[in-house]
Design a protein around this motif. Structure first.
Motif, PDB file in Angstrom:
ATOM      1  N   ALA A  67       0.806  -1.223   0.000  1.00 51.58           N
ATOM      2  CA  ALA A  67       0.000   0.000   0.000  1.00 51.58           C
ATOM      3  C   ALA A  67       0.840   1.274   0.000  1.00 51.58           C
ATOM      4  CB  ALA A  67      -0.941   0.002   1.198  1.00 51.58           C
ATOM      5  N   ASP A  68       1.999   1.253   0.645  1.00 53.49           N
ATOM      6  CA  ASP A  68       2.807   2.473   0.717  1.00 53.49           C
ATOM      7  C   ASP A  68       3.496   2.805  -0.603  1.00 53.49           C
ATOM      8  OD1 ASP A  68       4.285   0.158   1.211  1.00 53.49           O
ATOM      9  OD2 ASP A  68       5.822   1.228   2.307  1.00 53.49           O
ATOM     10  N   LEU A  69       3.402   1.940  -1.609  1.00 53.02           N
ATOM     11  CA  LEU A  69       3.991   2.234  -2.916  1.00 53.02           C
ATOM     12  C   LEU A  69       2.945   2.547  -3.983  1.00 53.02           C
ATOM     13  CD1 LEU A  69       6.907  -0.327  -3.295  1.00 53.02           C
ATOM     14  CD2 LEU A  69       6.986   2.027  -2.517  1.00 53.02           C
ATOM     15  N   LEU A  70       1.686   2.548  -3.604  1.00 53.02           N
ATOM     16  CA  LEU A  70       0.648   2.848  -4.585  1.00 53.02           C
ATOM     17  C   LEU A  70       0.719   4.311  -4.997  1.00 53.02           C
ATOM     18  CD1 LEU A  70      -2.307   0.803  -3.098  1.00 53.02           C
ATOM     19  CD2 LEU A  70      -0.839   0.214  -5.028  1.00 53.02           C
ATOM     20  N   PRO A  71       0.370   4.620  -6.257  1.00 54.91           N
ATOM     21  CA  PRO A  71       0.538   5.983  -6.782  1.00 54.91           C
ATOM     22  C   PRO A  71      -0.083   7.082  -5.932  1.00 54.91           C
ATOM     23  CG  PRO A  71      -0.139   4.496  -8.512  1.00 54.91           C
ATOM     24  CD  PRO A  71      -0.194   3.710  -7.230  1.00 54.91           C
ATOM     25  N   LYS A  72      -1.209   6.836  -5.291  1.00 55.99           N
ATOM     26  CA  LYS A  72      -1.863   7.879  -4.502  1.00 55.99           C
ATOM     27  C   LYS A  72      -1.075   8.244  -3.252  1.00 55.99           C
ATOM     28  CE  LYS A  72      -6.310   6.299  -6.063  1.00 55.99           C
ATOM     29  NZ  LYS A  72      -7.455   5.486  -5.756  1.00 55.99           N
ATOM     30  N   LYS A  73      -0.196   7.350  -2.792  1.00 54.84           N
ATOM     31  CA  LYS A  73       0.532   7.584  -1.545  1.00 54.84           C
ATOM     32  C   LYS A  73       1.981   7.996  -1.749  1.00 54.84           C
ATOM     33  CE  LYS A  73      -2.303   4.612   1.237  1.00 54.84           C
ATOM     34  NZ  LYS A  73      -2.351   3.780   2.403  1.00 54.84           N
ATOM     35  N   VAL A  74       2.504   7.851  -2.959  1.00 59.57           N
ATOM     36  CA  VAL A  74       3.920   8.130  -3.197  1.00 59.57           C
ATOM     37  C   VAL A  74       4.073   9.487  -3.864  1.00 59.57           C
ATOM     38  CG1 VAL A  74       5.980   7.391  -4.420  1.00 59.57           C
ATOM     39  CG2 VAL A  74       4.488   5.694  -3.400  1.00 59.57           C
ATOM     40  N   GLN A  75       4.825  10.354  -3.239  1.00 56.28           N
ATOM     41  CA  GLN A  75       5.162  11.650  -3.816  1.00 56.28           C
ATOM     42  C   GLN A  75       6.676  11.665  -3.996  1.00 56.28           C
ATOM     43  OE1 GLN A  75       2.892  13.939  -4.783  1.00 56.28           O
ATOM     44  NE2 GLN A  75       1.335  12.477  -4.114  1.00 56.28           N
ATOM     45  N   LEU A  76       7.123  11.582  -5.229  1.00 52.52           N
ATOM     46  CA  LEU A  76       8.557  11.499  -5.503  1.00 52.52           C
ATOM     47  C   LEU A  76       9.059  12.713  -6.244  1.00 52.52           C
ATOM     48  CD1 LEU A  76       8.706   7.802  -6.758  1.00 52.52           C
ATOM     49  CD2 LEU A  76       9.284   8.646  -4.497  1.00 52.52           C
ATOM     50  N   GLN A  77      10.291  13.052  -5.990  1.00 57.06           N
ATOM     51  CA  GLN A  77      10.983  14.085  -6.756  1.00 57.06           C
ATOM     52  C   GLN A  77      11.663  13.423  -7.951  1.00 57.06           C
ATOM     53  OE1 GLN A  77      10.764  17.379  -5.933  1.00 57.06           O
ATOM     54  NE2 GLN A  77       9.351  16.628  -4.370  1.00 57.06           N
ATOM     55  N   LYS A  78      12.083  14.215  -8.891  1.00 63.02           N
ATOM     56  CA  LYS A  78      12.769  13.701 -10.074  1.00 63.02           C
ATOM     57  C   LYS A  78      13.962  12.830  -9.671  1.00 63.02           C
ATOM     58  CE  LYS A  78      15.031  16.059 -13.801  1.00 63.02           C
ATOM     59  NZ  LYS A  78      15.092  17.295 -14.545  1.00 63.02           N
ATOM     60  N   HIS A  79      14.052  11.631 -10.249  1.00 62.57           N
ATOM     61  CA  HIS A  79      15.113  10.649 -10.030  1.00 62.57           C
ATOM     62  C   HIS A  79      15.069   9.994  -8.642  1.00 62.57           C
ATOM     63  CE1 HIS A  79      16.781  11.787 -13.833  1.00 62.57           C
ATOM     64  NE2 HIS A  79      16.970  13.026 -13.428  1.00 62.57           N
ATOM     65  N   GLU A  80      14.016  10.213  -7.884  1.00 66.36           N
ATOM     66  CA  GLU A  80      13.893   9.595  -6.562  1.00 66.36           C
ATOM     67  C   GLU A  80      13.205   8.234  -6.699  1.00 66.36           C
ATOM     68  OE1 GLU A  80      12.201  10.726  -2.107  1.00 66.36           O
ATOM     69  OE2 GLU A  80      11.530  11.876  -3.839  1.00 66.36           O
ATOM     70  N   TYR A  81      13.481   7.322  -5.771  1.00 64.74           N
ATOM     71  CA  TYR A  81      12.833   6.015  -5.770  1.00 64.74           C
ATOM     72  C   TYR A  81      12.542   5.574  -4.341  1.00 64.74           C
ATOM     73  CZ  TYR A  81      17.284   4.002  -4.341  1.00 64.74           C
ATOM     74  OH  TYR A  81      18.417   3.692  -3.651  1.00 64.74           O
ATOM     75  N   LYS A  82      11.595   4.655  -4.209  1.00 63.66           N
ATOM     76  CA  LYS A  82      11.259   4.057  -2.919  1.00 63.66           C
ATOM     77  C   LYS A  82      11.101   2.557  -3.131  1.00 63.66           C
ATOM     78  CE  LYS A  82       8.979   8.011  -0.878  1.00 63.66           C
ATOM     79  NZ  LYS A  82       9.711   8.410   0.250  1.00 63.66           N
ATOM     80  N   THR A  83      11.365   1.802  -2.080  1.00 64.08           N
ATOM     81  CA  THR A  83      11.204   0.351  -2.149  1.00 64.08           C
ATOM     82  C   THR A  83      10.390  -0.129  -0.956  1.00 64.08           C
ATOM     83  OG1 THR A  83      13.251  -0.071  -0.948  1.00 64.08           O
ATOM     84  CG2 THR A  83      13.403   0.000  -3.338  1.00 64.08           C
ATOM     85  N   ALA A  84       9.767  -1.289  -1.134  1.00 62.21           N
ATOM     86  CA  ALA A  84       9.023  -1.941  -0.058  1.00 62.21           C
ATOM     87  C   ALA A  84       9.148  -3.439  -0.271  1.00 62.21           C
ATOM     88  CB  ALA A  84       7.565  -1.520  -0.069  1.00 62.21           C
ATOM     89  N   GLN A  85       9.007  -4.173   0.800  1.00 62.39           N
ATOM     90  CA  GLN A  85       9.123  -5.617   0.719  1.00 62.39           C
ATOM     91  C   GLN A  85       7.832  -6.262   1.202  1.00 62.39           C
ATOM     92  OE1 GLN A  85      12.912  -6.786   2.038  1.00 62.39           O
ATOM     93  NE2 GLN A  85      12.783  -8.746   1.013  1.00 62.39           N
ATOM     94  N   ALA A  86       7.443  -7.334   0.503  1.00 58.05           N
ATOM     95  CA  ALA A  86       6.277  -8.131   0.891  1.00 58.05           C
ATOM     96  C   ALA A  86       6.680  -9.592   0.767  1.00 58.05           C
ATOM     97  CB  ALA A  86       5.086  -7.819  -0.011  1.00 58.05           C
ATOM     98  N   GLY A  87       6.994 -10.195   1.896  1.00 59.10           N
ATOM     99  CA  GLY A  87       7.482 -11.568   1.862  1.00 59.10           C
ATOM    100  C   GLY A  87       8.836 -11.638   1.178  1.00 59.10           C
ATOM    101  N   HIS A  88       8.960 -12.491   0.182  1.00 60.30           N
ATOM    102  CA  HIS A  88      10.206 -12.643  -0.559  1.00 60.30           C
ATOM    103  C   HIS A  88      10.321 -11.678  -1.731  1.00 60.30           C
ATOM    104  CE1 HIS A  88      10.106 -16.455   1.610  1.00 60.30           C
ATOM    105  NE2 HIS A  88      11.414 -16.486   1.430  1.00 60.30           N
ATOM    106  N   LEU A  89       9.323 -10.830  -1.931  1.00 63.84           N
ATOM    107  CA  LEU A  89       9.327  -9.913  -3.068  1.00 63.84           C
ATOM    108  C   LEU A  89       9.759  -8.519  -2.636  1.00 63.84           C
ATOM    109  CD1 LEU A  89       5.942 -10.876  -4.757  1.00 63.84           C
ATOM    110  CD2 LEU A  89       8.229 -11.673  -5.356  1.00 63.84           C
ATOM    111  N   THR A  90      10.513  -7.868  -3.486  1.00 64.97           N
ATOM    112  CA  THR A  90      10.895  -6.478  -3.274  1.00 64.97           C
ATOM    113  C   THR A  90      10.301  -5.648  -4.400  1.00 64.97           C
ATOM    114  OG1 THR A  90      12.965  -7.132  -2.241  1.00 64.97           O
ATOM    115  CG2 THR A  90      12.819  -4.864  -3.044  1.00 64.97           C
ATOM    116  N   PHE A  91       9.633  -4.564  -4.044  1.00 64.23           N
ATOM    117  CA  PHE A  91       9.000  -3.684  -5.014  1.00 64.23           C
ATOM    118  C   PHE A  91       9.695  -2.336  -4.997  1.00 64.23           C
ATOM    119  CE2 PHE A  91       5.852  -6.732  -3.715  1.00 64.23           C
ATOM    120  CZ  PHE A  91       5.224  -7.076  -4.901  1.00 64.23           C
TER     121      PHE A  91
END
Length: 101
Positions: A67-91
Motif C-alpha cells: 500500500a505504501d507504494l501505490l501511486p496515490k501515496k507516493v510523492q517522488l521528486q525527479k530521479h527519486e525512488y522508494k522500495t518496499a518488501q512483501a514476503g520474498h518480493l521487493t518492489f
C-alpha cells in the motif's frame, strides 16, 4: 517442450486466471535450472511473481501491491525512488525524467 498453447476455453479449477496459467506453463521448462526470467508488465501480477520467483515490472493498478507504494501515496521528486518488501518480493517505484512535469 511446448512453446505455444491453443486456447480451448476455461479450464476447471483455474484459480489465478488465463494469463497466470499460460505464463506459468511457458516458463515451467526453466524452473530450477538457475536461469532468471524477466517479464514485462502486460500479464505480471503479484501472485505470478510469487509463484514463479521471477523478476518483472508490475502495473500500479494490480492487486496485492504494498500500500505504501501505490501511486496515490507516493510523492517522488525527479530521479527519486522508494522500495518496499512483501514476503520474498521487493518492489520499487521511481520517478524518471519522462514522467516529471
Amino acid at each position: 517442450m511446448s512453446c505455444f498453447q491453443v486456447y480451448t476455453g476455461r479450464e476447471a479449477g483455474q484459480e489465478q486466471g488465463l494469463a497466470h496459467r499460460v505464463v506459468k506453463d511457458l516458463v515451467e521448462p526453466f524452473h530450477h535450472t538457475g536461469m532468471r526470467v524477466y517479464m514485462g508488465n502486460f500479464c505480471t501480477g503479484v501472485p505470478l511473481l510469487r509463484d514463479l520467483e521471477v523478476c518483472g515490472m508490475v502495473r500500479s493498478n494490480r492487486k496485492f501491491l504494498p500500500a505504501d507504494l501505490l501511486p496515490k501515496k507516493v510523492q517522488l521528486q525527479k530521479h527519486e525512488y522508494k522500495t518496499a518488501q512483501a514476503g520474498h518480493l521487493t518492489f520499487s517505484v521511481w520517478l524518471d525524467t519522462s514522467r516529471h512535469s
